[in-house]
Scaffold this motif. Structure first.
Motif, PDB file in Angstrom:
ATOM      1  N   VAL A  27       0.816  -1.205   0.000  1.00 46.03           N
ATOM      2  CA  VAL A  27       0.000   0.000   0.000  1.00 46.03           C
ATOM      3  C   VAL A  27       0.858   1.267   0.000  1.00 46.03           C
ATOM      4  N   VAL A  28       1.849   1.307   0.902  1.00 41.69           N
ATOM      5  CA  VAL A  28       2.633   2.543   1.037  1.00 41.69           C
ATOM      6  C   VAL A  28       3.877   2.544   0.163  1.00 41.69           C
ATOM      7  N   GLY A  29       4.251   1.367  -0.348  1.00 37.85           N
ATOM      8  CA  GLY A  29       5.372   1.289  -1.277  1.00 37.85           C
ATOM      9  C   GLY A  29       6.736   1.416  -0.655  1.00 37.85           C
ATOM     10  N   ASP A  30       6.829   1.221   0.666  1.00 38.80           N
ATOM     11  CA  ASP A  30       8.104   1.427   1.348  1.00 38.80           C
ATOM     12  C   ASP A  30       8.180   0.473   2.533  1.00 38.80           C
ATOM     13  N   LEU A  31       9.198  -0.387   2.569  1.00 40.01           N
ATOM     14  CA  LEU A  31       9.298  -1.406   3.606  1.00 40.01           C
ATOM     15  C   LEU A  31       9.502  -0.822   5.005  1.00 40.01           C
ATOM     16  N   PRO A  32      10.493   0.063   5.228  1.00 39.93           N
ATOM     17  CA  PRO A  32      10.680   0.591   6.593  1.00 39.93           C
ATOM     18  C   PRO A  32       9.434   1.295   7.123  1.00 39.93           C
ATOM     19  N   THR A  33       8.741   2.061   6.268  1.00 38.28           N
ATOM     20  CA  THR A  33       7.514   2.735   6.700  1.00 38.28           C
ATOM     21  C   THR A  33       6.448   1.720   7.060  1.00 38.28           C
ATOM     22  N   ALA A  34       6.322   0.666   6.253  1.00 37.50           N
ATOM     23  CA  ALA A  34       5.332  -0.376   6.532  1.00 37.50           C
ATOM     24  C   ALA A  34       5.601  -1.036   7.875  1.00 37.50           C
ATOM     25  N   GLU A  35       6.864  -1.309   8.158  1.00 39.51           N
ATOM     26  CA  GLU A  35       7.193  -1.945   9.432  1.00 39.51           C
ATOM     27  C   GLU A  35       6.887  -1.015  10.600  1.00 39.51           C
ATOM     28  N   ASP A  36       7.194   0.279  10.458  1.00 46.55           N
ATOM     29  CA  ASP A  36       6.892   1.241  11.522  1.00 46.55           C
ATOM     30  C   ASP A  36       5.390   1.326  11.768  1.00 46.55           C
ATOM     31  N   LEU A  37       4.598   1.360  10.704  1.00 46.18           N
ATOM     32  CA  LEU A  37       3.145   1.423  10.845  1.00 46.18           C
ATOM     33  C   LEU A  37       2.604   0.184  11.536  1.00 46.18           C
ATOM     34  N   ALA A  38       3.127  -0.971  11.180  1.00 47.28           N
ATOM     35  CA  ALA A  38       2.671  -2.211  11.813  1.00 47.28           C
ATOM     36  C   ALA A  38       2.987  -2.215  13.303  1.00 47.28           C
ATOM     37  N   HIS A  39       4.161  -1.753  13.665  1.00 47.06           N
ATOM     38  CA  HIS A  39       4.528  -1.719  15.079  1.00 47.06           C
ATOM     39  C   HIS A  39       3.696  -0.696  15.844  1.00 47.06           C
ATOM     40  N   ASP A  40       3.359   0.443  15.204  1.00 47.63           N
ATOM     41  CA  ASP A  40       2.472   1.411  15.843  1.00 47.63           C
ATOM     42  C   ASP A  40       1.096   0.798  16.103  1.00 47.63           C
ATOM     43  N   ALA A  41       0.597   0.040  15.120  1.00 46.43           N
ATOM     44  CA  ALA A  41      -0.692  -0.623  15.295  1.00 46.43           C
ATOM     45  C   ALA A  41      -0.638  -1.643  16.420  1.00 46.43           C
ATOM     46  N   LEU A  42       0.476  -2.327  16.534  1.00 45.28           N
ATOM     47  CA  LEU A  42       0.616  -3.312  17.604  1.00 45.28           C
ATOM     48  C   LEU A  42       0.598  -2.622  18.971  1.00 45.28           C
ATOM     49  N   LEU A  43       1.249  -1.469  19.075  1.00 45.92           N
ATOM     50  CA  LEU A  43       1.213  -0.718  20.329  1.00 45.92           C
ATOM     51  C   LEU A  43      -0.208  -0.283  20.667  1.00 45.92           C
ATOM     52  N   GLU A  44      -0.973   0.113  19.655  1.00 38.65           N
ATOM     53  CA  GLU A  44      -2.363   0.491  19.899  1.00 38.65           C
ATOM     54  C   GLU A  44      -3.182  -0.711  20.353  1.00 38.65           C
ATOM     55  N   ALA A  45      -2.881  -1.878  19.790  1.00 40.10           N
ATOM     56  CA  ALA A  45      -3.579  -3.096  20.226  1.00 40.10           C
ATOM     57  C   ALA A  45      -3.278  -3.407  21.681  1.00 40.10           C
ATOM     58  N   ASN A  57     -10.921 -10.932  14.077  1.00 46.62           N
ATOM     59  CA  ASN A  57      -9.833 -11.100  13.114  1.00 46.62           C
ATOM     60  C   ASN A  57      -8.744 -10.086  13.454  1.00 46.62           C
ATOM     61  N   PRO A  58      -7.803 -10.447  14.312  1.00 51.02           N
ATOM     62  CA  PRO A  58      -6.801  -9.476  14.757  1.00 51.02           C
ATOM     63  C   PRO A  58      -5.912  -8.963  13.633  1.00 51.02           C
ATOM     64  N   GLY A  59      -5.659  -9.793  12.619  1.00 46.11           N
ATOM     65  CA  GLY A  59      -4.848  -9.342  11.499  1.00 46.11           C
ATOM     66  C   GLY A  59      -5.520  -8.210  10.744  1.00 46.11           C
ATOM     67  N   ALA A  60      -6.843  -8.330  10.533  1.00 50.25           N
ATOM     68  CA  ALA A  60      -7.592  -7.263   9.869  1.00 50.25           C
ATOM     69  C   ALA A  60      -7.580  -5.996  10.704  1.00 50.25           C
ATOM     70  N   TRP A  61      -7.734  -6.156  11.995  1.00 53.47           N
ATOM     71  CA  TRP A  61      -7.749  -4.996  12.906  1.00 53.47           C
ATOM     72  C   TRP A  61      -6.420  -4.260  12.839  1.00 53.47           C
ATOM     73  N   LEU A  62      -5.327  -4.982  12.960  1.00 55.82           N
ATOM     74  CA  LEU A  62      -4.007  -4.359  12.943  1.00 55.82           C
ATOM     75  C   LEU A  62      -3.736  -3.681  11.603  1.00 55.82           C
ATOM     76  N   THR A  63      -4.134  -4.319  10.512  1.00 57.30           N
ATOM     77  CA  THR A  63      -3.908  -3.733   9.195  1.00 57.30           C
ATOM     78  C   THR A  63      -4.713  -2.454   9.021  1.00 57.30           C
TER      79      THR A  63
END
Length: 419
Positions: A27-45, A57-63
């Protein structure tokens, strides 16, 4: 947050993490940004789930959360172009029922991390971190380097990808040769971590191993006439065939000699054999994965440890060693030598490897030495080696097995040999 929820969140991330990052990278076209976004979502979870419960569906929620954060970032940067409209529309489609990451997203993630702008070690380390979900300590052990060195290597790799503007995509076929070797390496290392977990309280991480098998199959469809691609799939199929017999009802490891071979997956063995035959039929000579698959097939076709063609396995390891020095291959060869020619010759091979210092700090050499010394009747030495190995491994199940074997030697008279 309760310990039970902490374990559940950790398990969700182990299983879903790579696919979430891969989907975000598309979606964002950038691996480091994607990883940062995923970790931010995990912190929110971690903040919300203790109050609201784990979603269906936790995967859908995090995404979905990560995508919303991406939109917020673009808003702050006032980047409201076509990319913003596309991601906003895509977000509406992410529901518990509909979220299905494209199968090839994870393979795109592997190809991205294996871009030639990175050195080979950096390619492998980054992919193991992002796709395999291995922690930095585990990756450092695989590379036999200090943890701080590995941390710096991974950080530099992410910065290099960002600076080079590397796109998230499967490259054009003309670009595959430059990345193929690294891609094969990381897929197999991911499988290896699933086959024998380096840390934690489980012998196997089957979800990780099965993802590696899946990636191997996808790659095989892309490159159907590459013998080493076919051979890697063959090797993983043959190794995975033992999963049901590798642990007992309590989750403890079952050694090869004690496994019920009737529980081995004969369909997986047949698939592995057919893939190896296809690779060999291409007539380009056996490479490293073809040789390893041939070794695995020797084990798979034998009716017992004693009936295994150990001299043939030694020959295959010799050929593998000539293709490139590898201390783990040398150690496995020493085990095969012990089975083919006796524990004394095997021990000499292990000691020669130990003298090089290549596996210093690993539990592998003391665990093998302990087993061989036990067969030679040198019980006190064997016990000391097994206890040393137990202290070095970070896998709790493996450590417990080593301690049990050491304890069993207490009552064995010195000089009593075993077959």
């Amino acid at each position: 947050m309760t310990d039970d929820l902490s374990r559940r969140v950790a398990a969700i991330w182990r299983i879903e993490g790579a696919r979430i990052v891969a989907t975000l990278a598309r979606v964002v076209g950038d691996l480091p940004t994607a990883e940062d976004l995923a970790h931010d979502a995990l912190l929110e979870a971690l903040a919300q789930w203790p109050r609201e419960g784990v979603p269906h569906n936790p995967g859908a929620w995090l995404t979905a959360v990560a995508k919303r954060r991406a939109i917020d970032g673009w808003r702050r940067e006032r980047a409201r172009g076509e990319k913003y409209r596309l991601i906003g529309a895509d977000l509406d489609e992410v529901t518990d029922a509909a979220w299905q990451p494209i199968d090839d997203d994870v393979l795109r993630l592997v190809f991205t991390a294996c871009h030639p702008v990175l050195a080979r070690d950096a390619q492998v380390a980054l992919t193991l971190k992002v796709v395999g979900g291995l922690d930095t300590e585990a990756i450092a052990r695989l590379f036999l380097v200090p943890v701080p060195t590995m941390q710096q290597r991974i950080v530099r790799a992410k910065k290099a990808l960002s600076a080079a503007g590397v796109p998230f995509e499967v490259p054009e076929p003309a670009e595959w040769p430059a990345r193929r070797s690294a891609v094969l390496t990381v897929i197999y290392l991911i499988f290896t971590e699933g086959y024998a977990a380096s840390a934690g309280d489980a012998v196997l991480r089957t979800e990780l191993a099965h993802e590696a098998v899946r990636l191997g199959r996808v790659l095989g469809r892309l490159l159907p006439r590459e013998p080493e691609v076919l051979a890697l799939s063959a090797l993983m199929e043959l190794q995975a065939s033992r999963f049901a017999a590798r642990v007992d009802a309590n989750g403890d490891a079952v050694l090869l000699a004690d496994q019920d071979r009737r529980r081995w997956d004969r369909s997986a063995i047949a698939r592995g054999r057919a893939l190896l035959e296809r690779a060999d039929a291409l007539g380009r000579g056996r490479g490293p994965y073809q040789l390893q698959a041939a070794i695995a097939l020797c084990h798979a076709e034998a009716t017992s440890v004693d009936a295994t063609d150990w001299p043939r396995i030694v020959q295959l390891y010799d050929a593998l060693g000539r293709l490139g020095a590898n201390p783990v291959v040398a150690l496995n060869r020493a085990v095969a030598v012990a089975m083919a020619s006796g524990a004394l010759e095997g021990l000499a091979a292990v000691d020669a490897l130990s003298a090089t210092g290549q596996l210093r700090g690993s539990h592998l050499i003391p665990s093998v030495r302990g087993e061989l010394l036990s067969r030679l009747g040198r019980s006190a030495e064997a016990r000391a080696e097994l206890l040393a190995a137990a202290g070095l491994t970070r896998n709790e199940r493996e450590a417990a097995l080593l301690r049990r074997k050491a304890e069993a030697l207490r009552s064995r008279p010195e000089g009593e040999t075993v077959g």
